[in-house]
Scaffold this motif. Structure first.
Motif, PDB file in Angstrom:
ATOM      1  N   TYR A  49      96.526  71.732  19.862  1.00 33.72           N
ATOM      2  CA  TYR A  49      95.574  71.237  18.990  1.00 33.72           C
ATOM      3  C   TYR A  49      95.498  72.355  17.535  1.00 33.72           C
ATOM      4  N   LEU A  53      95.745  71.096  13.537  1.00 32.81           N
ATOM      5  CA  LEU A  53      94.454  71.645  12.448  1.00 32.81           C
ATOM      6  C   LEU A  53      94.719  70.915  10.861  1.00 32.81           C
ATOM      7  N   SER A  78      88.355  70.349  21.667  1.00 31.78           N
ATOM      8  CA  SER A  78      90.310  70.554  21.312  1.00 31.78           C
ATOM      9  C   SER A  78      90.468  68.740  21.472  1.00 31.78           C
TER      10      SER A  78
ATOM     11  N   CYS B  14      86.454  76.812  22.059  1.00 33.54           N
ATOM     12  CA  CYS B  14      87.955  76.165  22.176  1.00 33.54           C
ATOM     13  C   CYS B  14      87.486  74.424  21.529  1.00 33.54           C
ATOM     14  N   PRO B  15      87.493  74.460  19.960  1.00 35.09           N
ATOM     15  CA  PRO B  15      89.124  74.716  19.314  1.00 35.09           C
ATOM     16  C   PRO B  15      88.602  76.078  17.916  1.00 35.09           C
ATOM     17  N   ILE B  18      90.204  79.515  17.453  1.00 31.50           N
ATOM     18  CA  ILE B  18      91.709  78.887  16.555  1.00 31.50           C
ATOM     19  C   ILE B  18      91.308  78.453  15.004  1.00 31.50           C
ATOM     20  N   VAL B  19      90.342  77.790  14.989  1.00 30.52           N
ATOM     21  CA  VAL B  19      89.855  77.291  13.661  1.00 30.52           C
ATOM     22  C   VAL B  19      89.616  78.177  12.370  1.00 30.52           C
ATOM     23  N   LYS B  22      92.228  80.846  11.487  1.00 33.02           N
ATOM     24  CA  LYS B  22      92.895  80.668  10.840  1.00 33.02           C
ATOM     25  C   LYS B  22      92.374  80.390   9.357  1.00 33.02           C
TER      26      LYS B  22
END
Lengths: 375, 75
Positions: A49, A53, A78, B14-15, B18-19, B22
């Motif tokens: 995933y 993004l 996700s 999650c997610p 990481i979002v 980033k």
């Protein structure tokens, strides 16, 4: 277009019916390589995933036009995100509700056979993890063998059928999954049986499961005969139910045999394993229906989703039962072992009552395939 | 370890870790270090894999109680 929710139960039905569909697995590559939703007609694409993004355009050409697409991730978060993105790109997709966590925990109850006194034998197929547990039913009473930690499934099943759970067994001290046996026994007041040789370090009381001790379920005489069958663990005990079924625990599977190393003593137990498989089981009736505690590959499932085969057929077709040479046998069961199951030491400690992880920790410990067999 | 920026992703599932990572990374210059705090266990493997695929460098990671800490150098 739109996003649908697909439950683990729905995915299980598709796998059992060998339906053709497409899985976009958005977990990281290692997790995907280690363990995934498997089926005869499933096509997979693994794209993490976090590589999506910025958009899903790059993978659109790799997705089928004519097949149902299910997006899968570890817990579902996700996969919802990616499914939404695909929907915005014009596709109709589903995501697996609860992700691989739910897949690992789903149990499909399948009737495995009838008993002579009118009772029934049910197999609970934990399709995502390859674990099999059993409920023997007779005259309003039930016995459960090798229960998983999803104890509600058995309790609800018994309640719906108006059954009183009177006995709970584990064929051995499990290393790949957390047993629900003790919890079910505590909830229902049933007797909890364990092989004493596997239970030397347990912190709770139990009834020692020994050869020659028959157990009766229901008012009629349904004998559950323990058969000492060491090799996977030193205490491993099989059951012959109703003179017709051999519940073989983790000793004998449909297309593989038990591995002897998960309790730490591979070299010592090879001889036991061979003796059990090549002598003790050989003396049993070839007509017994073998019901193991695991399956390893999806091909081992019968048409109805159950996992069973005649003992005679296994002696013909199971490679692990057909190695005449002892050195070659030794090589098979020690030389080529798959990786050990995730957190197997902690799982054993939990099953001994030495540690008491919470539900979330138990879930994490059980992630991945079972890996109790060698082929 | 000295970080140019600290991202609190505790309590996020999650997610989102990481979002957010980033996004935070986009605001850093190449060579700068981002420190991330997360509680989602899945972040461990995913952040390592994402760092690699994004051309960044995972300098260090630590576990303090139930908080996972990561230090990532922007590539």
């Amino acid at each position: 277009m739109s996003v649908h929710v697909m439950t683990a139960k729905e995915v299980a039905r598709k796998v059992i019916q060998k339906e053709s569909f497409f899985i976009l697995d958005v977990r990281n590559e290692d997790a995907f390589q280690d363990w995934k939703v498997e089926g005869d007609n499933i096509q997979h694409l693994n794209v993490p995933y976090f590589d999506l993004l910025d958009g899903v355009e790059e993978i659109l050409p790799q997705l089928p036009q004519d097949k149902e697409i299910v997006v899968v991730c570890a817990k579902e978060g996700s996969s919802i995100m990616v499914a939404d993105m695909l929907s915005e790109a014009g596709l109709t997709v589903s995501y697996l509700q609860g992700g691989m966590k739910a897949w690992s925990e789903y149990l499909e109850p399948v009737k495995a056979g009838d008993l002579k006194d009118g009772g029934e034998l049910y197999q609970f197929v934990r399709i995502g993890k390859g674990c099999l547990s059993y409920m023997v039913v007779s005259n309003g009473e039930a016995a459960i063998i090798d229960a998983t930690r999803m104890t509600d499934v058995y309790l609800d099943f018994a309640r719906e059928k108006g059954l009183k759970i009177t006995h709970v067994f584990d064929t051995h001290l499990h290393a790949d999954h957390i047993s629900g046996g003790r919890a079910i026994a505590e909830t229902t007041g049933a007797v909890y049986w364990l092989p004493p040789k596997d239970a030397e370090e347990v912190t709770f009381s139990y009834e020692p499961l020994e050869e020659g001790k028959g157990v009766t379920i229901g008012r009629t005489t349904l004998a559950i005969q323990p058969l000492y069958s060491p090799g996977h663990t030193v205490g491993s005990t099989s059951f012959i139910v109703d003179d017709a079924y051999l519940l073989s625990g983790d000793i004998l599977f449909i297309d593989s045999i038990g591995r002897p190393d998960l309790a730490g003593l591979a070299q010592d137990w090879i001889g036991d394993l061979r003796e059990t498989l090549y002598k003790r089981f050989k003396e049993l009736s070839n007509d017994l229906i073998v019901l193991p505690a695991h399956f390893m590959i999806i091909e081992e499932l019968n048409e109805d989703g159950s996992v069973s085969e005649k003992l005679g057929t296994l002696f013909e077709k199971n490679h692990g039962l057909n190695i005449e040479d002892e050195v070659e046998f030794r090589e098979l069961v020690t030389g080529n072992l798959p990786p050990q199951p995730n957190a197997y030491q902690e799982i054993r400690q939990t099953n001994m009552g030495k540690i008491a992880p919470d539900e979330e920790q138990q879930r994490e410990m059980e992630i991945g395939p079972n890996r109790c067999a060698v082929r | 370890m000295k970080a140019n920026k600290v991202l609190d992703a505790k309590g996020l599932a999650c997610p989102m870790p990481i979002v957010k990572t980033k996004k935070a990374m986009n605001e850093l210059e190449s060579g700068q270090v981002l420190e991330i705090h997360a509680t989602d266990k899945g972040a461990k493997a995913d952040l390592a894999a994402w760092t690699k695929s994004g051309g960044h460098e995972l300098l260090d990671q630590a576990e303090e109680g139930n908080v996972l800490k990561f230090w990532i150098k922007k590539g």
